[in-house]
Enzyme design. Structure first.
Site, PDB file in Angstrom:
ATOM      1  N   HIS D 154     -12.607  -9.836   5.448  1.00  0.00           N
ATOM      2  CA  HIS D 154     -13.711 -10.571   5.727  1.00  0.00           C
ATOM      3  C   HIS D 154     -13.772 -11.581   5.309  1.00  0.00           C
ATOM      4  CE1 HIS D 154     -13.294 -10.551   0.955  1.00  0.00           C
ATOM      5  NE2 HIS D 154     -14.861 -10.737   0.679  1.00  0.00           N
ATOM      6  N   HIS D 200     -15.485  -3.559   1.919  1.00  0.00           N
ATOM      7  CA  HIS D 200     -16.358  -4.966   3.072  1.00  0.00           C
ATOM      8  C   HIS D 200     -15.415  -5.146   3.852  1.00  0.00           C
ATOM      9  CE1 HIS D 200     -14.787  -7.106  -0.010  1.00  0.00           C
ATOM     10  NE2 HIS D 200     -15.288  -7.719  -0.719  1.00  0.00           N
ATOM     11  N   HIS D 215     -17.204 -17.852   2.792  1.00  0.00           N
ATOM     12  CA  HIS D 215     -16.078 -18.234   2.313  1.00  0.00           C
ATOM     13  C   HIS D 215     -15.232 -16.780   3.049  1.00  0.00           C
ATOM     14  CE1 HIS D 215     -16.501 -15.003  -0.541  1.00  0.00           C
ATOM     15  NE2 HIS D 215     -15.218 -14.443   0.337  1.00  0.00           N
ATOM     16  N   HIS D 247     -14.483  -9.822  -9.417  1.00  0.00           N
ATOM     17  CA  HIS D 247     -15.789  -9.125  -9.501  1.00  0.00           C
ATOM     18  C   HIS D 247     -16.174  -8.048 -10.026  1.00  0.00           C
ATOM     19  CE1 HIS D 247     -15.869 -12.943  -6.246  1.00  0.00           C
ATOM     20  NE2 HIS D 247     -14.916 -11.797  -5.276  1.00  0.00           N
ATOM     21  N   TYR D 256     -11.972 -17.697  -5.503  1.00  0.00           N
ATOM     22  CA  TYR D 256     -12.211 -19.293  -4.633  1.00  0.00           C
ATOM     23  C   TYR D 256     -11.391 -20.520  -4.759  1.00  0.00           C
ATOM     24  CZ  TYR D 256     -16.459 -15.645  -4.372  1.00  0.00           C
ATOM     25  OH  TYR D 256     -16.997 -14.227  -4.169  1.00  0.00           O
ATOM     26  N   GLU D 266     -11.011 -17.403  -0.127  1.00  0.00           N
ATOM     27  CA  GLU D 266     -10.230 -16.565  -0.799  1.00  0.00           C
ATOM     28  C   GLU D 266      -9.794 -15.704  -0.906  1.00  0.00           C
ATOM     29  OE1 GLU D 266     -13.391 -12.696  -1.549  1.00  0.00           O
ATOM     30  OE2 GLU D 266     -13.378 -13.225  -3.476  1.00  0.00           O
TER      31      GLU D 266
END
Lengths: 308, 308, 308, 308
Positions: D154, D200, D215, D247, D256, D266
């Site tokens: 993503h 996501h 990112h 997260h 990151y 990431e």
């Protein structure tokens, strides 16, 4: 005091039927690093993490199995003392001259009542691990070449009179019993012995035929590395005996598999730590299955019968 | 020989500002098991895996920090010998009577040049781990209560004259240097010492103020347990100093965090094994960042300044 | 478009021989959370992570096996459309009234040519996972109660005419074929079908007897959780069929084990992701062993014969 | 239905300042596989697991950042329909001719209110992953070359008017909102959107300057692979922004870090699965720290300010 005397398993010499095939297997599948060949044609290996010149030696022979298993001791003085102590205990010893094995000084060899040749030695050339001793990185490319174990960890040997072998290790060499499977009140089926804080540096199973090898074990760092090892075995069509699974004894995770010659080897991970002040863990025959293969809680046929 | 003499870190006594809050933290967040309270109001804990009566003692006090850090030795004879050897080396010792700590016999205490009180003792009641010594299961429910470390692993202490502390540990107590960060050619910033095959049983950082605690470390079995520990810290709003990350020194994975009193603790996993015949690993000041925090390759401000 | 229509496996109703024993097993060993009991005596469960009211229903019966396996669809409109499409395709359907299952509205049921009852439904009360939908923690205490899977993942069903079942799933319900084991050029031994990006939402093996269950699968997050599941099975004397190991198909890691009634279940982890634009992976019979059990590369006797 | 329409992120074109250095980084550190170069000098990459010709394209430019981010759709008919729907929704589109990108047919490009160029396309040559589609092994040598992610996962984009971008994705393209951080009752700071069962497929943070890249994310399979990624970053002196950590949003684990041009990337693992019928998870500003960095529970300065 603290960590002195006998330090650790230092090398094992294995007999292989086809040297080239075996060198390929130990190099590219198990992922050891070849460090030399001698005039006898023997091939020497170490893991990427080991610092001394070698820990595994392959010798072409007509039958598979183990020639000898050796422990490093901390000094010449210890070597001389243990030699004398063994003799005083009634164990005959023989000095093997320096240079018989590459980069290795004199070894003291003796035969256990179980029929296995054990060696002690004080010096082997330290060639360093691959990260070096100055500002090392955490690991290196060879840590991902094949299965790539951390170290030679221990061996499980099969033979008669294991209580006599135990006595030599504990009374003379400073080992202690960590776990055992009791056949009955008077004798053990299996014993796990340590000279360090490892769950075992050597182990024995009672067996009528002397001098047999059940497996040589190599240490992996994580359970995920155990999975990776099983994957690499599958990709290379290695015959897996059992695993990935867990042992009840030591609580370590494991795969048993066979090298191209039928010598069983283990890729082992974790396991309890041990200290000499702790009471040995006892397993009884009604739970022997869980002792050996914790998940299945039963032995497979091969555990007690297939040895080299 | 083999594993004898000084065996391992046996207990640490920590000063806490609010005993009830701290007992809750050490029980429910760190996941230790309370094993007793004494007449002085001190509270005793062990991990689910440890077999002796306790490894952590909390004492209510006006300021946080460490009262003493102790090593178990293998026998009364060793205790007497080391006491004599310490005295002969110029280190004054004091006998603490049996029973001063619950279930613990006589201790020999001495003060390091770094300002820390160190103890040796030979006997503490073995109450067993939670799986027992007969056909044990691999783990038990308490292995999932809070962070639930395996054992008290080591401490990192801050004070002056660390080379003098090192000399006592190596010359008298049988420890060996495993890794060090060299400030320059003549002195070290930090030293990691082992009495076993662990990467460290105690460590020191050079610091002007004597007797300070950087952290007490608890062992976890896997990197996934390190993640779980960080999650539990977050759920309990524990102040994390750094991590999950990896150390360059020892190659172990780690989280540094603070107990409710500001005492830093570590949940540590992995790390190299060590033997006394191996050359110490040297880190230089241009790589001090990688030595301490391998991923970031730089120190955070707190590493050299925040101690209790 | 994107993710619409048939969303995911929503529930399975299993027949059990001893309800109390089974409730104990599904609650405390598998670690599901009981969410209700209905007037028929059926007991409802969900995982700690699932949000809808239930995913597993146990029904006391005289023989073990599966009553029905259901998929949630995204809306009443989809339900009506699929019902109509199924009928148009020649598949008879039956409406089960709202409330027949607790907290579940109308279901559309049909019988596959393999002899299995499949259901579609659009609404089940969302009771939320245990972390909630506002500033949730990463996990909760019930994530460590028993094996504690993430979700009901898929089922593997045994019966005849699997190509006809495949046609219904792909032509009418929007599934796609992800992997298959080809018996020969004209027919498959086994098929894995997805309605999402999962490696499989349902799978079939060709078998003479209709309506049989090979296993219901529950998702674990990590390979270490697979080890933990095997440990918990051992501690609870659960009969393990095979594992921990890896499948060749889907590349997922796995344990097959049996509930107290002989219904096989799987704790599954990982596996490939899948998209409908990718070419199905084909396995041939000479590699069927590796397809099913990647490490051993051979089937055990039970894989093709033991079903409920 | 089921999984149709917009399938997944298909490619991203990144601007780099020094192409050679960047190719070395993306090949040998991140571990992507170069699959081609075009007449414009752009270099194409895919992961070892991806089947389509490329997912990352590097373009030499004077400033770093993202040129466009693209989604694959399931058919030409879908492409035409979405183009028409976008236009009907008031979003201008542009057809990019087949062959403009290697092995890629026509793309439909449009600009979001956030200032980002998004593309849709239906066809890119499937060159297969490295294990093939017939009796594949579980993984291959390139799975251990560099960090070696599984897939482009993503992107997180920064710009104004994120609610307008959200509307386009949800109203026209079939995405759904999975999680969001609410600035207040009327608007969000950040939104995570999915077109699949992934946590996501694209995400946005409100930011005054349009068209910025926070990112691009690459998927790893395990938390241990996250550690390995951090180790490889350290070995290659990659600048790590934060991690390994977790997260709160998505519950995924993460690092990151920055490519040589300052583009953040990431390495991501795990994370929840999502379905369109589930209520979005809401984070409030008092817990924004935990939402982004679950362990530390506070943002670092760079999260809201450093973008390219």
């Amino acid at each position: 005091m603290a960590m002195t005397g006998v330090l650790r398993p230092g090398h094992v010499q294995l007999r292989v039927l086809d040297l080239n095939e075996s060198v390929d297997f130990y190099s590219n599948v198990l992922g050891l690093i070849e460090t030399g060949r001698d005039a006898m044609g023997r091939v020497y290996f170490k893991t990427w993490e080991e610092r001394d010149h070698h820990s595994v030696i392959l010798r072409q022979a007509d039958n598979a199995g183990v020639d000898f298993f050796a422990f490093k001791v901390d000094s010449d003085a210890t070597l001389a003392k243990l030699e004398k102590d063994l003799n005083a205990y009634g164990v005959a010893t023989k000095r093997i001259e320096a240079g018989d094995l590459l980069e290795t000084r004199e070894r003291v060899r003796f035969t256990l009542p179980t029929g296995h040749d054990i060696e002690l030695y004080a010096h082997k050339t330290a060639i360093g691990n691959e990260m070096g001793e100055l500002n090392p990185e955490a690991w290196c490319a060879n840590a991902e070449k094949g299965i790539a174990p951390i170290r030679l960890d221990h061996a499980l040997l099969y033979g008669p009179d294991i209580e006599k072998a135990q006595a030599i290790f504990t009374d003379v060499l400073g080992f202690f019993l960590v776990e055992h499977i009791a056949l009955d009140d008077s004798q053990d089926l299996a014993i796990w012995l340590s000279c360090s804080t490892k769950a075992h540096d050597i182990a024995f199973v009672r067996h009528p035929e002397p001098g047999k090898l059940h497996h040589v074990s190599f240490l992996l760092e994580t359970w995920e590395q155990v999975l990776r090892a099983a994957d690499i075995m599958s990709m290379n069509r290695v015959s897996i005996d059992i695993g990935p699974t867990r042992h009840g004894v030591t609580r370590g995770t494991t795969i048993y598999a066979f090298d191209p010659n039928g010598n069983r080897f283990e890729t082992f991970c974790g396991g309890n730590y041990a200290y000499p002040d702790q009471k040995p863990t006892k397993w009884t025959m009604d739970e022997v299955g869980a002792a050996v293969f914790y998940h299945d809680r039963k032995l497979n046929d091969r555990f007690l019968t297939v040895v080299t």
